[in-house]
Scaffold this active site. Structure first.
Site, PDB file in Angstrom:
ATOM      1  N   ALA A 185      76.157  90.600  55.267  1.00 16.42           N
ATOM      2  CA  ALA A 185      75.088  89.724  55.754  1.00 16.42           C
ATOM      3  C   ALA A 185      73.895  89.734  54.801  1.00 16.42           C
ATOM      4  O   ALA A 185      73.307  88.693  54.499  1.00 16.42           O
ATOM      5  CB  ALA A 185      74.659  90.139  57.157  1.00 16.42           C
ATOM      6  N   ASP A 186      73.510  90.931  54.335  1.00 18.33           N
ATOM      7  CA  ASP A 186      72.437  91.019  53.342  1.00 18.33           C
ATOM      8  C   ASP A 186      72.769  90.182  52.115  1.00 18.33           C
ATOM      9  O   ASP A 186      71.922  89.450  51.582  1.00 18.33           O
ATOM     10  CB  ASP A 186      72.240  92.474  52.900  1.00 18.33           C
ATOM     11  N   MET A 187      74.002  90.314  51.647  1.00 17.07           N
ATOM     12  CA  MET A 187      74.384  89.626  50.418  1.00 17.07           C
ATOM     13  C   MET A 187      74.545  88.128  50.641  1.00 17.07           C
ATOM     14  O   MET A 187      74.224  87.326  49.753  1.00 17.07           O
ATOM     15  CB  MET A 187      75.654  90.251  49.852  1.00 17.07           C
TER      16      MET A 187
END
Length: 408
Positions: free
Chosen positions: A179-181
Site C-alpha cells: 500500500a505504501d508503495m
C-alpha cells in the site's frame, strides 16, 4: 533548477549522459516508506533529492531495527540529507531559501503537521507558484482523512487482505509494504504529470497520493467482478479462479514451484511435459471441466510434482512453454542469474545498521535513450547539511549560529 550545487552528481550507466529529471530539485519531508519511496523513484530518473530531516534522529526508521534500517537504506539511496528543525524560525527561513530553488516537495507527514509548521500547500503556493507539492496520505480528503493510517490499514480497508491467504485462515497482509508503495507510484506518476503540465502553464499544483485509494485501485478487477457477477471473492492462496491448474506444488526436494497454464495449448504442453494423459480425460478436457473437477486434478498434479525435483520440474515445463517458476527465497533472488546478468542490482554501503555492503534493486525500467543512475549510498543523518547551506550562500558563521540556535 539551479543554485543548489549537487555534490553527488548522477550519471547514466549507458546511453545518453542525461536523465529525464536531471534539472529537477526535489525536497523530501518523508519518513518510513511512502514519502521516501516516491522521491527515490524521482531520484532514479535523475532528480536531485534533498531529504530534510529533524536533527534529533531524523527519519523515524533510522536506527530502529534490522528491518527498519534495511528499509531506510533501500528507499533513501541517491539522496542528500540536510538536517533542519522546522520548528525553529531560523531553520524555517533556510527551508524557504531551498524552496526558491526547488521544483517539487514530497511530504508524508501526518495530516495537519505541515500546516502547523506553516509549510502546507496553501501557505506556499502564493510564495512559490511553480512548486509541485506532493502529499502522500492515508486517505484523500473526506470522512477518513484524519484517521491514523499504516500500510496494513489500507490493505485491510481496500479488500486486499480479504483475498490474501488461505480459506479458513485469518486474513494476512502482503509480505512487503504494497500500500505504501502503491501510493508512492501514483505520487511519482502525478508529479511527472504536474511537471509536464507546468511546461505548458508555468504553474505548479498540489497532488495527493493516498494509501487507501491507491490500494483500492489495485483491487479494481475484483471490484468489477463483484459488481458484475454479484459474487464476493475470498482468500486465494497462490491460485486464481479463472484458471485450472494455477497454483504452487511441492517437489521431491521440498521446494515449491508455481505452475500456471493459461490456455489450452499450454495445458496440453503441461500434460506432455509430465507424461500425463489428462488432456483426453473427460474430467479435464476443457477449462470449465478442469475448474469443476479441480480437487481431483490438483491431487493428481501434487502426486506428480512430488516425484520430481524442482530443477527437473521447472526445466521440463519451461522447455514446453508452460508458465512455471520455482518459489525463490529472498537470498535466492539476490543470486538470480537473470538479475545478475542484466545488472539489475546496485551495491551501496549502509547508512544505518551494518557495515556490510548491500546489493539492492535499481530502477527496473530500461530505456533506449537514457541509462540508469549509478547509485549513491544512502546518506548519514545531516551528511550534506554544510555543503547544501554553503551553496545557498550561508557562510561558516551563519551555519554555526543556526546550529547553536537549535535549527540544525
Amino acid at each position: 533548477m539551479d543554485g543548489v550545487s549537487d555534490d553527488n552528481t548522477h550519471t547514466a550507466s549507458a546511453k545518453s549522459d542525461s536523465l529525464p529529471l536531471d534539472d529537477v530539485l526535489v525536497l523530501e519531508l518523508g519518513h518510513i516508506i511512502a514519502g521516501p519511496f516516491c522521491s527515490m523513484l524521482l531520484a532514479d530518473l535523475g532528480a536531485d533529492v534533498i531529504k530534510v530531516e529533524h536533527p534529533n534522529g531524523g527519519d523515524l526508521i533510522r536506527g530502529s531495527s534490522p528491518v527498519g534500517n534495511s528499509s531506510f537504506n533501500y528507499v533513501n539511496r541517491d539522496k542528500r540529507s540536510l538536517t533542519l528543525n522546522l520548528k525553529s524560525d531560523a531553520a524555517l527561513e533556510v527551508f524557504f531559501d531551498l524552496l526558491e530553488e526547488a521544483d517539487v516537495l514530497v511530504e508524508n507527514y501526518a495530516p495537519g503537521t505541515a500546516e502547523r509548521l506553516g509549510i502546507g500547500y496553501d501557505d506556499l503556493k502564493k510564495l512559490y507558484p511553480e512548486l509541485i507539492y506532493c502529499s502522500i496520505k492515508g486517505f484523500n480528503p473526506g470522512p477518513y482523512e484524519s484517521y491514523p493510517a499504516l500500510d496494513p490499514i489500507a490493505e485491510a480497508l481496500s479488500g486486499l487482505m480479504s483475498v490474501t491467504g488461505h480459506e479458513g485462515m485469518p486474513p494476512v497482509r502482503s509480505g512487503t509494504s504494497i500500500a505504501d508503495m502503491a501510493a508512492s507510484f501514483y505520487g511519482a506518476i502525478a508529479v511527472l504529470g504536474a511537471l509536464f503540465r507546468r511546461v505548458h502553464t508555468g504553474t505548479g499544483t498540489k497532488v495527493t497520493a493516498p494509501l487507501f485509494e491507491s490500494t483500492v485501485s489495485m483491487m479494481g478487477y475484483w471490484l468489477a467482478y463483484t459488481e458484475a457477477y454479484d459474487d464476493v471473492p475470498g482468500p486465494m492462496g497462490a491460485s486464481h479462479p479463472n484458471w485450472a491448474p494455477y497454483d504452487v506444488f511441492k517437489t521431491a526436494d521440498n521446494e515449491w514451484v508455481f505452475i500456471g497454464p493459461s490456455g489450452e495449448h499450454q495445458w496440453h504442453a503441461l500434460c506432455s511435459a509430465l507424461d500425463l494423459n489428462l488432456q483426453t480425460d473427460s474430467r479435464f478436457e476443457t477449462l470449465e471441466e478442469r475448474r469443476e473437477n479441480l480437487d481431483e486434478l490438483m491431487a493428481i498434479l501434487r502426486r506428480t510434482c512430488k516425484s520430481h525435483s524442482s530443477e527437473t520440474l521447472v526445466s521440463r515445463l519451461r522447455e514446453e512453454g508452460v508458465p512455471v517458476a520455482k518459489v525463490n527465497s529472498v537470498d535466492e533472488v539476490i543470486d538470480d542469474p537473470h538479475l545478475q546478468a542484466t545488472d539489475f542490482f546496485t551495491e551501496v554501503s549502509a547508512a544505518e545498521g551494518t557495515d556490510r555492503p548491500m546489493q539492492i534493486p535499481r530502477f527496473p525500467v530500461v530505456s533506449s535513450e537514457f541509462g540508469r543512475v549509478d547509485s549513491d549510498d544512502p546518506p548519514k543523518l545531516g551528511e550534506h547539511t554544510e555543503p547544501i547551506l554553503s551553496s545557498l550562500g550561508y557562510d561558516k558563521s551563519d551555519i554555526e549560529h543556526l546550529r547553536e540556535d537549535g535549527g540544525l
